[in-house]
Each structure stands twice: as structure tokens, then as C-alpha cells.
Design a protein around this motif. Sequence first.
Motif: not given
Length: 411
Positions: A4-26
Motif C-alpha cells: 500500500i503506497n501513501l502519498y508523500p504528504y500523507q507520509m509527511d503527516a505520519i512522521a509528525k503525528m503523535k499520541n493525542g494529535c489532531i490530524l487536520c486535512g480537507g
Amino acid sequence: MAGINLYPYQMDAIAKMKNGCILCGGVGSGKSRTALGYYYIQNGGRLNCEYHFKMTAKPPKDLYIITTARKRDTREWEDELIPFGMHTSKEGNYYKNTIVIDSWNNIKKYDKVKGAFFIFDEQRVVGSGAWVKAFLKITKNNEWTLLSATPGDSWSDYIPVFIANGFYKNRSQFNNEHVVYSRFSKYPKIDHYVGTGILIRQRRDILVNMDFKRETARHHEDLYFEYNKELYREVGKTRFDPYKQEPIANAGGLCYVWRRISNSGQSTYDRPRAVYRLVERFRKVIVFYNFDYERQVLLDYLGKRADTNFTVAEWSGHNHENIPSTPYWVYLVQYTSGCEGWNCTETNCMVLYSQNYSYKVMEQAYGRIDRLNTPYLDLYYYHFKTKSSIDMAISRCLKDKKDFNEKGFIK
């Protein structure tokens, strides 16, 4: 297992995510798959390979997804789980963990769960009601992330998430440190916030924005219709409801009557006829509406034209029907019932039969056809309006990304 391939912007978001975060995307940016990718990596999996490597945690944390009732019922999340080798059934799940998908209405059932991972889909933790209380109990004992296209309109919207992240002990502490109430209001009304620099840093700490650039182009066109100006003015003077044959009691009642006059037009079927002309052009059309009287007029006019090739279906408080599979169709959707939690890539035409008061609701509606996997580059949105004062005022608020306020308009 397949890759399964994710888009680069999705992988960038995963790298910034942590417990308790809000993932914000349109709307349509792929937040669901990104959140699952984060969960997958947290449990030892690897992505963006020809084959993705299975989760090495033994067993992976149990996964609970709290979403809208519609997303649960249409099994949209189950489709997202499959590429990761996961499923809600034991037979279909490659792993030994429990996976549960349920609606926000049932969140209280899970407030005693411990040691699991929760994905909260769509922002519902606003205020201080039962959902928020259950949310705060869950976040004390589990890892979690929250998905939202529009995470908050005011600082008060962030209070539950700030408490869950340990920034404040409770709502009272937040209010004592940051809220100044109006001295001239009969009820507690926030005048302004203080210490906003701290709030900005806290929001920045937990908010992960997806750097999502749409390839689609949205084309918005206003179509104006005539309305009964004389009746509109008369209601403004007399404050009398011609539909119920009784006096109008408040601002909300007056706005409702004015809107009905505006939305009904000079001729009953002007707007349904315009919808049918768009069907002749686009073949498949989604129509968002507000009120039952609009639904009835649409069903009366379009239903008479239904045959083996042309179908009318709806998602509303009255009926939960799937999108038709005929060559020509109209799908009627009531804003409150269906502005979120589903998508359609079979058409690039949407009619906003009447305007909603909420900017957020309108944006959610637009996103039903603006998806990552849509085959269309150009999307067309037709806004049915009149030149009445209330229609123009609603348009101005939405253009400024604000909600329409009935009391403010009447004043």
C-alpha cells in the motif's frame, strides 16, 4: 500481503503525528488511510514498499474507530482496513487484535477500555456533554488521534482536546486562565480570550496539517430565481406566518418564513426544472437541500419523470437509500443527514438547492464529490439563490467563512 503506497504528504503527516494529535486535512484528503498508516507504524509495520511488512507487535493494540453512523453503516472504514490486512471479523483479520467500528452515539460503551488505540473520526468533542465526558475517560487510558477537516472555530472548541492532552485539569481551569465574559449579557457570554499566545503554542503542538494540494478545480456558479417580493415585504411588516396562519413568535420563525418564500420562487417548479436540465447535461446530479417542503417539491416533480433509465433516490431523515446505478439519476441529500461520512466519484455536478447557515456544513457538502480518486478534474457546484435580503446576507456570511446568525440579521 499486497503493498500500500501513501502519498508523500500523507507520509509527511505520519512522521509528525503523535499520541493525542489532531490530524487536520480537507475533505477528501485521505485522513482515514493516513491515521491507519500511523497506527500501523506504531505497531511495528512498514509502508511504501512493494510489499508492506506486517505489524510486529504481538499482538497489535486493539483498534477502536469512532465515526459517524453513516460511515459505520456503509462500511467505508472496513474498505480502508483491507489493504492493511485488518478486518473487524476474526476470520478476515490477519492479526489477533480486536477491531471495532462504531458511531459517536455509542461512544459511552467504550469508556472503560484500556491499553487500546482509538481513532476519533470527525470532530464531535465540542462542549461538555456525554460524548466529551466519555472521550476524556477514553483518552486517559488509551492512545488516540482525532481526525478533522475543520478542527475548531473558536478556542472553546479545543478545550476537550487540550484537557485530554494534559494542558488543563478541567474546563474551569481553562476558563479561569483564558476567558473574559461579557459584563452586559444576561447569560455567560464570552467577550474575548486572553493568553492567546499560550493557546496558539498548544494548538501548534497537537495540530498536524496535511499539506494536501488538490488537482481538481471547483467551479461555483450562482443561479438566481424570482420570488414573491410582495409577500416577503408583507411578512416583514406584519410578522404573520402565511403558511401556518399564525403570528411569528421570534427571529428564527421570521427567518424561516422569509427563507420559505425565497426558496419557493414565483413558480413552484422553477428550481426542480433547473435540476432536471442539469441532469440532461451531466446525467448524474447530487442535490443538497435544507427543508422538507423542498424535498417534497423535488420528489413531486422529478418522481413523475422517473423510469428505468432515470432514478430519484435520497438520503434524509425519511429514507436512507444508496446512490442509484441507472444511467441518469438525482440523489437528494438533506444537509444535516448527509453532509459528511460518504463520497461519490460518479459525478462532477452538485446542486446546492438552498444555502445552509453553516460554512462548515457547506464545505463538508462540497467535499462529497471532491475526492482523491475522482476521475474528474473539473467539479461544478450550482448554488440556487434569490436576491432576497436573507439570501444575500447568508451568501455574505458564507463568503467570509462565517455562520449566518438569525438574531443578528433581524437586528
